[in-house]
Design an enzyme around this catalytic site. Structure first.
Site, PDB file in Angstrom:
ATOM      1  N   THR A 109      88.331  49.393 -52.935  1.00 19.96           N
ATOM      2  CA  THR A 109      88.411  49.248 -51.472  1.00 19.96           C
ATOM      3  C   THR A 109      89.813  49.482 -50.918  1.00 19.96           C
ATOM      4  O   THR A 109      90.088  49.156 -49.771  1.00 19.96           O
ATOM      5  CB  THR A 109      87.954  47.841 -51.046  1.00 19.96           C
TER       6      THR A 109
ATOM      7  N   SER B  44      86.955  42.364 -47.192  1.00 27.44           N
ATOM      8  CA  SER B  44      86.344  43.304 -48.138  1.00 27.44           C
ATOM      9  C   SER B  44      85.613  42.585 -49.260  1.00 27.44           C
ATOM     10  O   SER B  44      85.231  43.209 -50.244  1.00 27.44           O
ATOM     11  CB  SER B  44      87.445  44.169 -48.751  1.00 27.44           C
TER      12      SER B  44
ATOM     13  N   SER C 281      94.768  38.547 -48.795  1.00 25.15           N
ATOM     14  CA  SER C 281      94.737  37.388 -47.919  1.00 25.15           C
ATOM     15  C   SER C 281      93.302  37.186 -47.458  1.00 25.15           C
ATOM     16  O   SER C 281      92.594  38.146 -47.168  1.00 25.15           O
ATOM     17  CB  SER C 281      95.637  37.666 -46.707  1.00 25.15           C
TER      18      SER C 281
ATOM     19  N   TYR D   6      96.189  42.727 -36.604  1.00 24.47           N
ATOM     20  CA  TYR D   6      95.310  43.744 -37.166  1.00 24.47           C
ATOM     21  C   TYR D   6      94.954  44.730 -36.068  1.00 24.47           C
ATOM     22  O   TYR D   6      94.486  44.332 -35.010  1.00 24.47           O
ATOM     23  CB  TYR D   6      94.050  43.051 -37.686  1.00 24.47           C
TER      24      TYR D   6
END
EC number: 2.5.1.26
Lengths: 701, 578
Positions: free
Chosen positions: B159, B224, B239, B498
């Site tokens: 990922t 993920s 994290s 983000y």
């Protein structure tokens, strides 16, 4: 001298580069058209105009901030609290008391922009402008660009400063075009004018003390006040980079304090970008014309007072020609700083703690300031009279009108080919242009018979030789203030001309010496010596005054008039500096203080003139004297020593003498400028120097 | 969440995100739906997604850009015969099938997925894949790799979004992808000390499910976690969403065992904290596969919380929301998760609302909207929403909830219900599926993250968004890009931000290149505004160029000398980080 082909190619490339950079710099190619805003005022009601709907768009559509709210934001900011606590710890006073002090400072400083006051001004100024001026011309495209910029980024308006009128005029124009009114940094001296001071405050001026060097609290309040307005985009900020009105009509060396303040929010990431908008305000006749000359000659400037202003009503009866206001292309600080300042160096220090700017930043701000002032210069509109004044000053004894006309036409061609922004009336015959210029400036020049000469103020009754000299100096300095307006166009080639006429082996060295010497008198961007030299070469070649076969610079057959005009243009400066050098070597006493310096030089020069040994009156200008001293200080020929409360000047006579020598040689040469020039500069040497110094990519580019 | 059997490859997409059976599509009626049965949204139609999609990107469902179906052309494997012979002798399974190799030649960067969809050739892919079954297998493989000078690239869940799995094109040796997926057991569980010893190949959701069976959890939930592995978390300093309660990966690991070319590195005890020089775990944490393979990890576990509750708060403006999160962090009362979505993300989340079945719910929704926008005067184009997740025993949760809502109220926040909160978290699990949908219609998208001190949060968000918009314009992107951000983690001294960034690439010759230029500029802007190079995605090869500026020359030198000692032959040659 033999040249390797490599060097030839290099020179060729240099020329191309210079050409390209000039093309980019050359504003001639895309200067906007002007529109006369007085025209509408003459045809419609001023009252209606003053009362019309005014709804400007602000940065990102923020709502305007009330003056009181703004003060609160400033007083409650982390930035200010930090300094208040710091000052409180240092002085032992309670933070509350310091806070109160801060509040008082802010009260004294802050603007109280009120639309009603602005409307009053709009009305009154419409009346005044119509009486004083023929036209007030503004480039509308610049206004459109500005309008766009205001919505996208915080905007800083940076007008040139030649007159008290400047900021009223700026606000008047922005009001006329329905643009956000600026807040304007003004010197505290205005506040002395009781009523007017408050009026100005209510039209957007905020007042700062002229000097507050060590006062941390004052600085903190001031910078936070400005930054708060900028960060939030409440209003465009306006201030004068030159710091004060230029009494000589030459641009002044920019002051960096405020520019540092308005740029810092970008470096700290508080705003995405800041747009700097250079504004060039050109007056055909300056209201303060002879006032300035007197001031330069040592008659102290009258303290600003309302009654003084009222006395100035006399000026209302005269014709001051037109004003041109050119709003330049907004300059993005972000684009300028790209690759020059690493913003992440600000990451490791809390943003609210004041900190001296880093070296990298300082030199960036300095460069930017010079760049902006040059942009101001580029867009200054020049009137035919400016060319005529330049010619008259080289012929103090007067000129035949026909000769003056002929030479003015010649000079016009030269100026145009050097991209001067000349406002020459279309279609009008030259003789008409010349005579109407003379008419407008009849206070400075007079035509008697066929001869044109400078006017010397008519003395009342008998005068001493000193008084006569003084009167003549007023005329010369007033006239010089017009010639000075064109200097930025001719400066670089003129320095090259002087360097060429100087029988030195190294034209570049000589150019570089002059460049360094005059960098207080003219706007010469630090570090641009080589670039300026190339520009000078390019311009002289372009007009056919010199050729650059192979490695040399050679005057052409037709180049003589150009070079000798240029030489004459700088002559007063060369002589002036020389007089200062002579004074320091021959007359100055041991303990000469800084305070005594100007009057002493002045009386030294007066003596020389009266004795018939000097014919240059411009030496009497305190501006030139100050600049000469600054140059000598920079060149380490003079040092300042502080003894008790006095600053004493220590003269290194050897050094001053040798500078005098170089200048002197120049001058003597200029008298025998018929001598063929032996050009011997090796551009290769320059090129080699460049390589040795690790020619920077920015230069190559 | 769905159960992923070992050997996910069969049920996963080869040219997009996640499970083959789960994807967004616009059905014949033009309505969006999410296929499959694995997620809360699965099988539902999402009536407002199309409008949102078309309005946001200027895209149209008529302009399709479907993936090319033929698999990429794969360069033939360069095998090291001696290595293969020796490996056969160990009995460790391996493959050099093109499909297996390509599957492990990439992570999920935009350029990687784009290339797969367009059937573009990868310059370099692994030459073979090995599947060790346990720590000892890994030891054998690494020994053989050293002996035969073979390049090893560890592969966990695949990922990565930093080009970390990309094979260096200049690598001439045989590249072996070391797939840890078979090392997926919990070896033991110690309830006295609340730790579990786990093989590093285990996938996040499997680990959580297996622990749950015993009444425990790790609480480590990166977005993920359906597909990423424990070893990958360690190697990238991952994290988790609930780090406020459980900590980030570096707080969770007690012991790490890793195999390097120099041998096995591990500690001698499981003391909860030691003062024995610099912590050697920190050489492994974030080493991104450059030093060795993590094989076994001892990790903290917690009893499953008794009670979980979602929540949400709307604020009139992003500024108010950030101020609230800052205050929550200051008072150290952050719930397990607290996130602040900006206005764009709020609308994005709303576009994912499934069809409302009853008129009543419709009515209630309308009423809520009326209350917030009309009565409270919130501007729908300004308001933002914070999503919350509380965990613990019921009483404490309710108390905690009140405390947080009280703080929010002082910043003008209004409680906006559990549903809004839960939908916010849903977005993070389906976002990658949505990217695939976008790519079907000429929209490219990516996310990136940073961490930044509190006082710079607002400026950074604003400047980065503006930079993206500007760069897009300058590079000829013809449609307004979507730039959206959220404050996704809070710390005492700062926050993790983000970003989502997407644009309609119609009319662009090389959308991926344009995208990369813009992302590069965005990262520069982040760094100039005091943001870090990465909060949890890592450096990989994507952000290598900024390492020197980020950690100083000496810092780079320290890392280099460790690499030099541990792996002088560059066996672990993925060239990440340095």
């Amino acid at each position: 001298r033999e040249l390797s082909s490599e060097s030839n190619i290099y020179i060729y490339c240099l020329n191309i580069l210079v050409f390209v950079t000039l093309q980019q710099r050359d504003p001639m190619l895309k200067r906007d058209c002007f529109e006369d805003i007085l025209e509408e005022r003459r045809n419609s009601s001023d009252l209606k105009y003053a009362l019309r709907c005014y709804a400007p768009v602000l940065y990102k559509g923020v709502t305007p901030c009330k003056a009181n709210m703004l003060k609160n934001i400033v007083l409650q900011s982390d930035q200010l609290h930090y300094v208040i606590n710091q000052v409180s710890q240092e002085s032992g006073e309670a933070p509350d008391i310091i806070q109160e002090e801060a509040s008082v400072i802010l009260e004294e400083m802050a603007h109280r922009l009120q639309i009603s006051t602005v409307r009053c001004f709009a009305f009154a100024l419409s009346k005044a402008f119509k009486t004083l001026f023929q036209h007030v011309c503004v480039n509308e495209e610049g206004i459109q660009r500005l309008q766009q910029a205001i919505q996208e980024h915080p905007v800083v308006l940076l007008p040139s400063h030649r007159s008290y009128m400047d900021f009223l005029l700026m606000s008047y124009i922005l009001y006329t075009y329905d643009l956000a009114l600026p807040v304007i940094a003004a010197g505290m001296d205005f506040m002395g004018m009781k009523f007017v001071g408050e009026m100005l405050r209510m039209s957007g001026a905020f007042f700062i003390r002229r000097s507050f060097g060590g006062d941390k609290l004052y600085w903190a309040v001031f910078s936070e006040y400005v930054k708060t307005m900028l960060r939030n985009g409440f209003a465009p900020i306006e201030f004068f980079l030159e710091g004060t009105r230029s009494r000589t009509c030459k641009s002044l060396t920019p002051k960096l304090g405020l520019l540092n303040i308005v740029i810092e929010p970008f470096f700290k990431g508080e705003v995405f970008d800041v747009n700097l908008v250079p504004v060039s305000i050109s007056y055909e006749r300056i209201l303060e014309e002879s006032l300035y000359a007197r001031e330069l000659l040592g008659v102290p400037k009258p303290k600003e007072s309302t009654s003084g202003l009222l006395k100035a009503r006399r000026i209302l009866s005269e014709d001051y020609g037109s004003i041109h206001v050119y709003f330049g292309q907004p300059v993005s600080v972000r684009s300028l700083a790209q690759g020059k300042v690493n913003r992440s160096t600000y990451n490791l220090f809390p943003r609210h703690i004041p900190r001296k700017p880093m070296e990298e930043t300082q030199s960036f701000v300095n460069d930017t300031a010079y760049r902006i002032v040059r942009l101001q210069e580029d867009n200054m509109v020049l009137k035919p009279w400016v060319l005529m004044a330049s010619l008259l000053l080289q012929n103090l004894e007067g000129l035949e009108l026909s000769v003056l006309t002929e030479q003015t036409v010649w000079l016009r061609g030269l100026a145009l080919s050097y991209a001067a922004f000349l406002d020459w009336p279309d279609q009008a015959p030259t003789a008409k242009v010349v005579s109407s210029s003379l008419a407008l400036h009849r206070g400075l020049a007079c035509v008697s018979g066929d001869r044109v000469s400078l006017v010397v103020g008519e003395p009342l009754g008998p005068v001493t030789p000193e008084e006569a000299l003084f009167n003549r100096a007023v005329s010369v300095l007033s006239c010089a203030s017009y010639r000075n307006q064109v200097l930025h166009v001719f400066l670089r080639p003129a320095m090259l001309a002087v360097a060429m006429l100087h029988l030195s082996d190294e034209v570049y060295n000589c150019f570089s010496f002059l460049w360094d010497m005059f960098s207080n008198d003219f706007i010469l961007c630090p570090g641009d010596t080589v670039q300026d030299f190339e520009e000078a070469c390019y311009l002289l070649v372009k007009t056919g005054a010199v050729q650059m076969p192979q490695q040399d610079i050679v005057m052409t057959d037709i180049g003589q008039p150009t070079l000798s005009f240029f030489n004459g243009l700088l002559e007063p400066f060369l002589q002036g500096y020389q007089v200062v050098c002579r004074y320091l070597c021959e007359e100055a006493s041991e303990g000469l203080t800084e305070k005594q310096y100007i009057p002493a030089v002045r009386s030294f020069a007066v003596k020389l003139i009266l004795a018939g040994n000097l014919r240059c009156y411009e030496v009497l200008s305190s501006d030139m004297q100050k600049n000469a001293l600054a140059a000598l200080l920079r060149m380490d020929a003079v040092r300042k020593v502080k003894v008790a409360d006095q600053v004493t000047l220590i003269v290194n006579k050897m050094a001053v003498n040798s500078i005098d020598d170089i200048l002197g040689k120049n001058r003597m040469i200029s008298h025998i400028n018929q001598t063929p020039i032996s050009p011997s500069l090796s551009l290769v040497a320059v090129a080699e120097d460049l390589y040795r110094d690790g020619l920077t990519p920015s230069y190559i580019r | 969440l769905a159960y992923c059997a070992t050997g996910c490859q069969e049920i996963m997409k080869w040219n997009g995100w996640g499970y083959s059976d789960s994807k967004f599509l616009f059905n014949k009626k033009g309505q969006a739906e999410f296929t499959g049965k694995r997620y809360r949204l699965s099988g539902m139609t999402l009536p407002s997604l199309q409008d949102w999609f078309e309005n946001t990107f200027g895209a149209s469902v008529k302009h399709k850009s479907p993936p090319v179906l033929n698999a990429s052309v794969v360069p033939p494997p360069r095998l090291n015969e001696a290595f293969v012979e020796n490996l056969k002798a160990t009995g460790i399974p391996f493959s050099n099938e093109a499909e297996d190799r390509v599957f492990r030649a990439h992570g999920h960067c935009l350029h990687e997925i784009f290339a797969l969809r367009e059937g573009k050739k990868f310059e370099r892919v692994p030459d073979m894949v090995v599947w060790p079954n346990c720590h000892n297998d890994v030891v054998k493989i690494v020994e053989l790799a050293c002996k035969h000078n073979v390049c090893l690239i560890p592969y966990g869940g695949g990922t990565s979004v930093t080009s970390a799995l990309e094979c260096p094109p200049e690598e001439t040796r045989c590249i072996v992808s070391l797939d840890t997926s078979q090392m997926n057991r919990i070896l033991w569980l110690d309830e006295n000390n609340l730790v579990a010893h786990v093989e590093a190949g285990i996938i996040g959701q499997d680990l959580e499910r297996l622990l749950n069976e015993s009444g425990y959890c790790t609480g480590h939930e990166p977005d993920s976690m359906e597909f990423s592995s424990l070893g990958g978390w360690v190697a990238t300093r991952a994290s988790g969403m609930k780090k406020n309660v459980y900590g980030n990966i570096e707080d969770l690991v007690i012991h790490i065992k890793a195999v390097t070319p120099r041998g096995v590195i591990e500690k001698s005890c499981q003391g909860p904290r030691t003062s024995t020089g610099p912590d050697i775990h920190h050489f492994i944490l974030g080493s991104e596969g450059t030093l060795g393979v993590v094989t076994e990890v001892t990790m903290k576990i917690r009893p499953i919380p008794e009670y979980q509750k979602y929540g949400s708060v709307v604020f009139p403006k992003f500024e108010a929301g950030v101020a609230c999160l800052r205050e929550v962090a200051k008072q150290r009362c952050a719930p397990a998760s607290i996130r602040l979505m900006d206005n764009k993300q709020f609308h994005f989340g709303h576009a994912l609302k499934p069809q409302v079945s009853s008129i009543f719910t419709h009515f209630v929704e309308g009423l809520k909207k009326f209350y917030i926008t009309k009565l409270k005067g919130f501007d729908p184009h300004q308001l933002v929403v914070a999503t919350l997740l509380f965990e613990g025993d019921r009483e404490r949760v309710l108390q905690h909830e009140k405390q947080v809502y009280d703080i929010a109220a002082t910043f003008g926040g209004l409680a906006a219900g559990e549903d809004n909160g839960q939908r916010g978290y849903l977005l993070t699990f389906v976002i990658a599926y949505l990217r695939d949908l976008g790519m079907d219609y000429c929209v490219v998208a990516e996310s990136f993250e940073t961490s930044v001190p509190w006082d710079r949060v607002l400026d950074l968000c604003q400047n980065v968004k503006e930079r993206i918009i500007r760069e897009c314009k300058e590079r000829g992107v013809q449609f307004q890009p979507l730039t959206s951000c959220r404050v996704t983690q809070t710390y005492d001294s700062g926050a993790c931000i983000y970003f989502y960034f997407a644009f309609n690439y119609r009319g662009l010759a090389d959308p991926v290149h344009t995208y990369e230029q813009v992302e590069h500029a965005a990262r520069e802007e982040i760094l100039a505004n005091g943001g870090s190079l990465s909060h949890h995605h890592g450096v990989g090869k994507l952000r290598k160029e900024w390492m020197k500026d980020s950690i100083s020359n000496v810092g780079v030198g320290m890392l280099k000398s460790v690499k030099e000692y541990v792996d002088p032959e560059n066996i672990f040659g993925n060239r990440n980080l340095l």
